[in-house]
Motif scaffolding. Structure first.
Motif, PDB file in Angstrom:
ATOM      1  N   VAL A 192     -13.694   7.159 -24.557  1.00  0.00           N
ATOM      2  CA  VAL A 192     -15.220   7.794 -24.469  1.00  0.00           C
ATOM      3  C   VAL A 192     -15.934   6.852 -23.756  1.00  0.00           C
ATOM      4  O   VAL A 192     -16.040   5.711 -24.053  1.00  0.00           O
ATOM      5  N   TYR A 193     -16.923   7.732 -22.911  1.00  0.00           N
ATOM      6  CA  TYR A 193     -17.698   6.565 -22.215  1.00  0.00           C
ATOM      7  C   TYR A 193     -19.176   7.558 -21.895  1.00  0.00           C
ATOM      8  O   TYR A 193     -19.089   8.831 -22.038  1.00  0.00           O
ATOM      9  N   ALA A 194     -20.208   6.847 -21.374  1.00  0.00           N
ATOM     10  CA  ALA A 194     -21.344   7.220 -21.188  1.00  0.00           C
ATOM     11  C   ALA A 194     -21.460   7.452 -19.681  1.00  0.00           C
ATOM     12  O   ALA A 194     -21.159   6.509 -18.707  1.00  0.00           O
ATOM     13  N   HIS A 195     -21.796   8.631 -19.110  1.00  0.00           N
ATOM     14  CA  HIS A 195     -22.136   8.849 -17.799  1.00  0.00           C
ATOM     15  C   HIS A 195     -23.522   8.992 -17.533  1.00  0.00           C
ATOM     16  O   HIS A 195     -24.577   9.293 -18.068  1.00  0.00           O
ATOM     17  N   GLU A 196     -23.917   7.795 -16.543  1.00  0.00           N
ATOM     18  CA  GLU A 196     -24.991   7.361 -16.459  1.00  0.00           C
ATOM     19  C   GLU A 196     -26.202   8.433 -16.181  1.00  0.00           C
ATOM     20  O   GLU A 196     -26.076   9.327 -15.114  1.00  0.00           O
ATOM     21  N   TRP A 197     -27.494   8.291 -16.741  1.00  0.00           N
ATOM     22  CA  TRP A 197     -28.507   9.091 -16.258  1.00  0.00           C
ATOM     23  C   TRP A 197     -28.942   8.898 -14.836  1.00  0.00           C
ATOM     24  O   TRP A 197     -29.725   9.618 -14.213  1.00  0.00           O
ATOM     25  N   ILE A 198     -28.685   7.670 -14.293  1.00  0.00           N
ATOM     26  CA  ILE A 198     -29.012   7.130 -12.949  1.00  0.00           C
ATOM     27  C   ILE A 198     -28.163   8.051 -11.995  1.00  0.00           C
ATOM     28  O   ILE A 198     -28.807   8.626 -11.061  1.00  0.00           O
TER      29      ILE A 198
END
Length: 356
Positions: A192-198
């Motif tokens: 599970v990971y965070a997909h960047e707001w960037i």
């Protein structure tokens, strides 16, 4: 000489690993001396992760390697060790990025160590700003390679070896970070990971299935939720020209005592970093996910949960975001949600105040 928390085999592993790093030319000068009787207010860190290792009743505190502290000037992971969460010894480098991978010289972020099928697996985020994966107007700002890799070792003290060197586990054209480990009820492993707001503007949480040996992804990723789903993010909203960029950060999965699937994660409100939690309505990874009230504000975040050896559920996070230290909280598992009982300032607070 005081009794060391490090067993002779641990010292051998540490010295052997350092010798390998030195021989490969990945360090500038000798390693600094391992320090004893450290306390959390003395240890600067971000993204703390604590592994409570039952066979030796030892707590391992992992964080990003600092060449200033360890003398190993490579991206990597260092660890401190404790028997009581108050007195710590370290740091010791357990992973240093080898030459010849896709990643650049930027620090490795958000290390986690998980025990799985008799081995230990390090999840950490690497970067390479020279490897561009998107430029405006295709994306709203320049994107470059960033993502979580997995390394393996026989011991929680390493040394950890990358399972693949040609890219991160999530898709290489996704700008991602803070991968964590989850095994679903069927036994299937996931990252599970965070997909960047960037890249996304409104950051998302996603998950990618893993091969059984964790060597790489075994299928395409799935979408879980987006940062702006959290209603509290707009509590302090004001009319202005400021961009509304919604951040997803620091996920960790937790199965509660009555079977609810919870996810710790972090974002920002107008006052700083926030540690919050989401709950799967179905009890499955796919969700749908509902957002619960934040657990801790005070510019605090990137938390994780562990149990002490006497069974107390604890959370560790870092605060403040700049010049951060680890902060420890006693927690209560209420089944469908988590509750903060108290901060353990006797462990993480001002030493003078704690000892008076």
């Amino acid at each position: 000489m005081k009794n060391s928390l490090f067993a002779p085999v641990s010292i051998f592993l540490a010295l052997s690993f350092f010798n390998v790093v030195s021989a490969s030319g990945q360090t500038n000068g000798p390693s600094l001396t391992v320090r004893q009787n450290l306390h959390l207010p003395e240890i600067r860190l971000h993204d703390p992760w604590i592994l409570a290792y039952a066979p030796t009743k030892t707590y391992y505190l992992y964080t990003s390697n600092s060449g200033r502290v360890t003398g190993v000037n490579r991206p990597g992971t260092m660890v401190y060790r404790s028997k009581d969460l108050r007195n710590w010894e370290g740091p010791m480098v357990v992973f240093a990025l080898p030459e010849g991978t896709w990643a650049g010289p930027q620090p490795a972020w958000a290390p986690e160590v998980h025990e799985y099928k008799g081995r230990f697996y390090l999840f950490t985020t690497l970067h390479n700003p020279e490897r561009i994966i998107g430029t405006p107007p295709e994306v709203w700002r320049t994107n470059y390679m960033r993502g979580t890799v997995i390394a393996s070792a026989a011991s929680p003290e390493g040394p950890f070896t990358l399972l693949q060197t040609n890219g991160p586990v999530p898709p290489a054209d996704f700008m991602t970070l803070d991968g964590t480990f989850y095994v679903d009820p069927s036994g299937k492993p996931w990252m599970v990971y965070a997909h960047e707001w960037i890249q996304k503007i409104d950051g998302t949480m996603e998950a990618v299935p893993l091969k059984d040996d964790l060597s790489s992804a075994s299928g395409p990723p799935i979408y879980l939720f987006k940062a702006s789903d959290a209603p509290w993010l707009d509590e302090q909203g004001t009319a202005s020209r400021k961009e509304n960029n919604y951040v997803t950060d620091g996920p960790e999965m937790f199965r509660s005592k009555d079977g609810h699937l919870l996810m710790l994660w972090s974002s920002y409100d107008n006052r700083g970093y926030v540690e919050t939690v989401a709950r799967s309505k179905s009890g499955e990874l796919k969700g749908p996910w509902e957002q619960l009230p934040p657990l801790v504000r005070q510019d605090s975040g990137h938390g994780m949960l562990f149990h002490t050896f006497d069974g107390q559920l604890m959370m560790v996070l870092h605060r403040p975001f700049k010049n951060a230290r680890a902060k420890l909280y006693e927690m209560s598992d209420k089944g469908d949600h988590l509750r903060v009982i108290r901060e353990r300032t006797d462990l993480d607070g001002d030493l003078g105040a704690a000892e008076r």
